[in-house]
Motif scaffolding. Structure first.
Motif, PDB file in Angstrom:
ATOM      1  N   ASN A 418      69.470  75.105   3.038  1.00 53.01           N
ATOM      2  CA  ASN A 418      70.917  74.688   3.030  1.00 53.01           C
ATOM      3  C   ASN A 418      70.812  72.940   2.607  1.00 53.01           C
ATOM      4  O   ASN A 418      70.680  72.360   3.352  1.00 53.01           O
ATOM      5  N   VAL A 419      70.968  72.957   1.355  1.00 50.83           N
ATOM      6  CA  VAL A 419      70.845  71.450   0.994  1.00 50.83           C
ATOM      7  C   VAL A 419      71.732  70.627   1.686  1.00 50.83           C
ATOM      8  O   VAL A 419      71.205  69.251   1.853  1.00 50.83           O
ATOM      9  N   PRO A 420      73.200  70.815   1.492  1.00 50.59           N
ATOM     10  CA  PRO A 420      73.708  69.842   2.386  1.00 50.59           C
ATOM     11  C   PRO A 420      73.543  69.224   3.805  1.00 50.59           C
ATOM     12  O   PRO A 420      73.494  68.353   4.127  1.00 50.59           O
ATOM     13  N   VAL A 421      72.925  70.605   4.631  1.00 49.22           N
ATOM     14  CA  VAL A 421      72.714  70.308   5.912  1.00 49.22           C
ATOM     15  C   VAL A 421      71.356  69.369   5.801  1.00 49.22           C
ATOM     16  O   VAL A 421      71.226  68.256   6.684  1.00 49.22           O
ATOM     17  N   LEU A 422      70.704  69.761   5.064  1.00 47.85           N
ATOM     18  CA  LEU A 422      69.376  69.016   5.062  1.00 47.85           C
ATOM     19  C   LEU A 422      69.353  67.569   4.517  1.00 47.85           C
ATOM     20  O   LEU A 422      69.008  66.616   5.353  1.00 47.85           O
ATOM     21  N   LEU A 423      70.355  67.291   3.703  1.00 42.94           N
ATOM     22  CA  LEU A 423      70.874  65.876   3.422  1.00 42.94           C
ATOM     23  C   LEU A 423      71.421  65.125   4.441  1.00 42.94           C
ATOM     24  O   LEU A 423      70.980  64.006   4.912  1.00 42.94           O
ATOM     25  N   GLY A 424      72.327  65.756   5.237  1.00 42.33           N
ATOM     26  CA  GLY A 424      72.921  65.313   6.244  1.00 42.33           C
ATOM     27  C   GLY A 424      71.903  65.141   7.427  1.00 42.33           C
ATOM     28  O   GLY A 424      71.963  63.896   8.233  1.00 42.33           O
ATOM     29  N   SER A 425      70.938  65.863   7.786  1.00 45.89           N
ATOM     30  CA  SER A 425      69.839  65.516   8.783  1.00 45.89           C
ATOM     31  C   SER A 425      68.942  64.473   8.296  1.00 45.89           C
ATOM     32  O   SER A 425      68.335  63.757   9.255  1.00 45.89           O
ATOM     33  N   LEU A 426      68.889  64.208   7.251  1.00 40.45           N
ATOM     34  CA  LEU A 426      68.014  62.893   6.545  1.00 40.45           C
ATOM     35  C   LEU A 426      68.821  61.589   6.510  1.00 40.45           C
ATOM     36  O   LEU A 426      68.502  60.565   6.021  1.00 40.45           O
ATOM     37  N   GLY A 427      70.263  61.897   6.704  1.00 38.13           N
ATOM     38  CA  GLY A 427      70.844  60.590   6.767  1.00 38.13           C
ATOM     39  C   GLY A 427      71.329  60.145   5.255  1.00 38.13           C
ATOM     40  O   GLY A 427      71.824  59.178   5.078  1.00 38.13           O
ATOM     41  N   LEU A 428      71.375  61.203   4.597  1.00 38.82           N
ATOM     42  CA  LEU A 428      71.683  61.140   2.954  1.00 38.82           C
ATOM     43  C   LEU A 428      72.965  61.875   2.709  1.00 38.82           C
ATOM     44  O   LEU A 428      73.585  62.776   3.098  1.00 38.82           O
ATOM     45  N   ARG A 429      73.680  61.024   1.677  1.00 36.46           N
ATOM     46  CA  ARG A 429      75.064  61.539   1.060  1.00 36.46           C
ATOM     47  C   ARG A 429      74.842  62.792   0.112  1.00 36.46           C
ATOM     48  O   ARG A 429      73.709  62.819  -0.584  1.00 36.46           O
ATOM     49  N   GLN A 430      75.862  63.346  -0.068  1.00 28.31           N
ATOM     50  CA  GLN A 430      75.831  64.425  -1.123  1.00 28.31           C
ATOM     51  C   GLN A 430      75.454  64.143  -2.526  1.00 28.31           C
ATOM     52  O   GLN A 430      74.798  64.760  -3.102  1.00 28.31           O
ATOM     53  N   ASP A 431      75.945  63.095  -2.736  1.00 29.83           N
ATOM     54  CA  ASP A 431      75.955  62.567  -4.273  1.00 29.83           C
ATOM     55  C   ASP A 431      74.241  61.917  -4.485  1.00 29.83           C
ATOM     56  O   ASP A 431      73.879  61.882  -5.583  1.00 29.83           O
ATOM     57  N   ALA A 432      73.552  61.852  -3.221  1.00 22.82           N
ATOM     58  CA  ALA A 432      72.191  61.793  -3.792  1.00 22.82           C
ATOM     59  C   ALA A 432      71.582  62.840  -4.372  1.00 22.82           C
ATOM     60  O   ALA A 432      70.343  62.650  -5.151  1.00 22.82           O
ATOM     61  N   VAL A 433      72.042  64.011  -4.523  1.00 19.99           N
ATOM     62  CA  VAL A 433      71.440  65.296  -5.206  1.00 19.99           C
ATOM     63  C   VAL A 433      71.251  64.725  -6.445  1.00 19.99           C
ATOM     64  O   VAL A 433      70.451  65.104  -7.280  1.00 19.99           O
ATOM     65  N   TYR A 434      72.597  64.209  -7.121  1.00 20.50           N
ATOM     66  CA  TYR A 434      72.422  63.709  -8.609  1.00 20.50           C
ATOM     67  C   TYR A 434      71.164  62.793  -8.794  1.00 20.50           C
ATOM     68  O   TYR A 434      70.646  63.093  -9.936  1.00 20.50           O
ATOM     69  N   ASP A 435      70.910  62.015  -8.159  1.00 20.12           N
ATOM     70  CA  ASP A 435      70.077  60.901  -8.424  1.00 20.12           C
ATOM     71  C   ASP A 435      68.413  61.665  -8.308  1.00 20.12           C
ATOM     72  O   ASP A 435      67.831  61.319  -9.155  1.00 20.12           O
ATOM     73  N   PHE A 436      68.427  62.551  -7.211  1.00 20.39           N
ATOM     74  CA  PHE A 436      67.315  63.282  -7.478  1.00 20.39           C
ATOM     75  C   PHE A 436      66.981  64.244  -8.196  1.00 20.39           C
ATOM     76  O   PHE A 436      65.738  64.501  -8.983  1.00 20.39           O
ATOM     77  N   GLU A 437      68.100  64.897  -8.695  1.00 16.89           N
ATOM     78  CA  GLU A 437      67.866  65.665  -9.982  1.00 16.89           C
ATOM     79  C   GLU A 437      67.615  64.734 -11.129  1.00 16.89           C
ATOM     80  O   GLU A 437      66.775  65.443 -11.963  1.00 16.89           O
ATOM     81  N   ASN A 438      68.088  63.849 -11.193  1.00 12.50           N
ATOM     82  CA  ASN A 438      67.679  62.540 -12.340  1.00 12.50           C
ATOM     83  C   ASN A 438      66.247  62.277 -12.249  1.00 12.50           C
ATOM     84  O   ASN A 438      65.493  62.297 -13.152  1.00 12.50           O
ATOM     85  N   GLU A 439      65.737  62.149 -11.193  1.00 13.11           N
ATOM     86  CA  GLU A 439      64.280  61.940 -10.873  1.00 13.11           C
ATOM     87  C   GLU A 439      63.497  63.224 -11.241  1.00 13.11           C
ATOM     88  O   GLU A 439      62.451  62.903 -11.992  1.00 13.11           O
ATOM     89  N   ILE A 440      63.894  64.214 -11.029  1.00 14.99           N
ATOM     90  CA  ILE A 440      63.116  65.557 -11.507  1.00 14.99           C
ATOM     91  C   ILE A 440      63.096  65.432 -13.032  1.00 14.99           C
ATOM     92  O   ILE A 440      62.197  65.739 -13.782  1.00 14.99           O
TER      93      ILE A 440
END
Length: 456
Positions: A418-440
Motif C-alpha cells: 500500500n504505497v499511500p499508507v507507506l508514504l504516510g507512515s514516513l511522513g511523505l505526501r502522495q505527490d512524492a511518488v512523482y519525484d521518486f518515479e523521476n528518480e527511477i
C-alpha cells in the motif's frame, strides 16, 4: 461485532451460524493466523483476480498457493491478481489484506479449490484485523453453493508429504559458516579502513588495487554516471578520492563481498542478473527517499542493497528447493514470494514456519556477520507490511522502494503493498511518488549498464 459490515449483514440476514474468534490486532493475515494459535490448514483465504470481464474470487486453503495458469486454463480467461488499491474499491468495508473469502456477500463470483469442501470447519478473515470467524461444514456449503469447484492450487515436488523447515534448522546450516563462499581476501581489511575515522583514501585505493575483481567493480561504479563527479577514469585512486569517497567504496565492497560466488544461475527470474539489478535499484532509490523522512542516506542505501540477500543464500544452501522455487515463480508471476516459499519449504503449525523465507534467512545471516541493526531489520521484515518496531523507518523505506519498483517490473516481491499508507507512515505526501518515479527514470540507464557489465 468485529466483522466487516457487508459480511455481517449477509450472515445475519440469512441466519447463518458462525463463531467469532477474537485476536490481538494484527498487521496482516499471516500474523492473524499466528495469533489464533490454530493450524494453517484450518484456514481458508481469498485470492482476488481480474480481467476485462470483471473480478473473480478464488477460495483455497491458507497453506496452499493458487495455480494461476491452471485457473486461467479452467476459466478460459486471462485473469491476473488485483492490486491492493483495486481490492479496496470492492471491499471498502474491510481492513487492507483482510478480505473475507465469502464472495457472495460482495456479489463477486467464486472459484473454490476442491480441498476446501472436505473441511469439517474452517477459520477465515472476518474483514477486520482483530477477529476471525469459524464456520461449520454446513454453513460453508451454503456460502459456496454457487461456486465453481476444481483443483486450483500448486503442488510442488514432494507435495503434501514434505515436512516443514524450521528456523532452527536454517540457523544450524548458517552456523556452519565455513560452507559459505568466503569474502574476497582483502574485503575485511578494506571495510575496516573505509569505516575508520582518520583513514586515508589513498591508502584504501592502494589496497583495492591488489584485488583485480574489486578494482574492476570500483571502476565500473565510478564510470557509471550515478555520481555527481563521475567520468571516464582509469585510476582507482581517482575513483576513491575524487568520485566515490570512502563510505561508498565500503558499500560497494560489502555488496560484492557478500554476494560472492553462490553458484546461483546468472539468468532467469531469480538469477543473479535479476537479483543484482533489483539490489542496485532498491539501494539507490532508498538513498533518495531517506533524506525526506529524516533517515541516514548511507544506511538506507545499505539496507536497500542487502535486504534481499537471503534469496541467493537460499539458492546456495538449498539448490534443489531453489530450483523448484524458480519454476514456481516463472509459472505464477502474480503470487507473492512469501506464499511460494511457503509452498516449497513446507508447512507446519509452528510460528517458526510462517517466518521461514528469504527475508528471515537473510536477516539471520546479517546478524551472524554482525552487520548494522537497520540492515538486519530491513532484510528480516521487508516482506511484512505494517511492521512497527525497531528501525521501522528503514524497513518502510525499503518497502516503499520495492513497491515503486514493482510497478516497473523490477524485483521479485509481489506481496500486497500500500504505497499511500507507506508514504504516510514516513511522513511523505502522495505527490512524492512523482519525484521518486523521476528518480527511477534518471537512474535507469546507468543502473542497467552497471548491472549488465557485472561479471557472472
Amino acid at each position: 461485532m468485529a466483522l466487516a459490515a457487508k459480511l455481517e449483514h449477509y450472515l445475519t440476514e440469512r441466519g447463518l451460524a458462525f463463531r467469532e474468534v477474537a485476536i490481538e490486532p494484527a498487521p496482516n493475515l499471516d500474523a492473524a493466523v499466528i495469533a489464533s494459535g490454530r493450524s494453517q490448514h484450518d484456514f481458508v483465504q481469498a485470492t482476488l483476480l481480474l480481467d476485462i470481464d470483471g473480478v473473480v474470487m478464488a477460495v483455497h486453503r491458507f497453506d496452499s498457493t493458487l495455480d494461476l495458469p491452471a485457473v486461467q486454463q479452467l476459466t478460459g480467461r486471462r485473469l491476473q491478481p488485483l492490486t491492493a488499491r483495486q481490492s479496496r474499491r470492492i471491499f471498502e468495508d474491510c481492513e487492507p489484506g483482510f478480505v473475507p473469502p465469502v464472495g457472495c456477500a460482495y456479489c463477486v463470483p467464486v472459484l473454490v479449490d476442491e480441498d476446501v469442501m472436505d473441511a469439517e470447519s474452517v477459520l477465515l478473515s472476518g474483514g477486520r484485523n482483530d477477529a476471525l470467524i469459524e464456520l461449520d461444514r454446513e454453513t460453508l456449503k451454503i456460502l459456496l453453493a454457487d461456486a465453481f469447484r476444481a483443483r486450483l492450487v500448486i503442488h510442488g515436488q514432494g507435495g503434501d508429504d514434505r515436512g516443514g523447515l524450521t528456523l532452527d534448522e536454517i540457523a544450524s546450516k548458517l552456523r556452519d559458516i565455513y560452507r559459505l563462499p568466503p569474502m574476497p581476501a582483502l574485503a575485511p581489511q578494506i571495510l575496516t579502513m573505509a569505516t575508520t575515522d582518520g583513514a586515508v583514501a589513498e591508502d584504501l585505493a592502494e589496497i583495492i588495487e591488489l584485488d583485480p575483481s574489486l578494482t574492476a567493480q570500483i571502476l565500473r561504479y565510478a564510470r557509471s554516471g550515478l555520481f555527481e563527479r563521475s567520468g571516464q577514469t582509469s585510476s582507482v585512486r581517482h575513483a576513491v578520492t575524487g568520485i566515490l569517497g570512502k563510505h561508498r567504496v565500503a558499500h560497494i565492497v560489502q555488496g560484492s563481498a557478500l554476494v560472492g560466488d553462490f553458484s546461483v544461475p546468472r539468468d532467469g527470474i531469480l538469477g543473479m542478473q535479476s537479483f543484482w539489478s533489483h539490489a542496485l535499484y532498491c539501494a539507490f532509490l532508498s538513498q533518495r527517499i531517506a533524506p525526506r523522512c529524516g533517515a541516514d542516506r548511507d544506511m538506507a542505501y545499505l539496507c536497500g542493497l542487502l535486504h534481499n540477500f537471503g534469496l541467493p543464500l537460499l539458492g546456495y544452501l538449498f539448490p534443489s528447493e531453489f530450483e523448484e522455487l524458480s519454476r514456481l515463480r516463472e509459472a505464477n508471476p502474480g503470487a507473492s514470494m512469501k506464499s511460494l516459499e511457503k509452498q516449497v519449504f513446507g508447512h507446519g503449525d509452528d510460528e517458526d514456519l510462517l517466518a521461514v523465507g528469504h527475508g528471515a534467512i537473510g536477516g539471520l545471516l546479517h546478524r551472524f556477520w554482525q552487520l548494522p541493526e537497520p540492515v538486519i531489520k530491513a532484510a528480516g521484515m521487508h516482506q511484512y507490511q505494517g511492521y512497527t518496531g525497531e528501525h521501522e523507518t528503514y524497513v518502510r523505506i525499503v518497502q516503499l522502494a520495492n513497491g515503486l519498483l514493482k510497478a516497473r517490473g523490477i524485483g521479485d516481491e509481489f506481496n500486497e503493498d500500500n504505497v499511500p499508507v507507506l508514504l504516510g507512515s514516513l511522513g511523505l505526501r502522495q505527490d512524492a511518488v512523482y519525484d521518486f518515479e523521476n528518480e527511477i527514470d534518471s537512474l535507469s540507464p546507468d543502473l542497467d549498464a552497471l548491472t549488465s557489465s557485472r561479471p557472472s
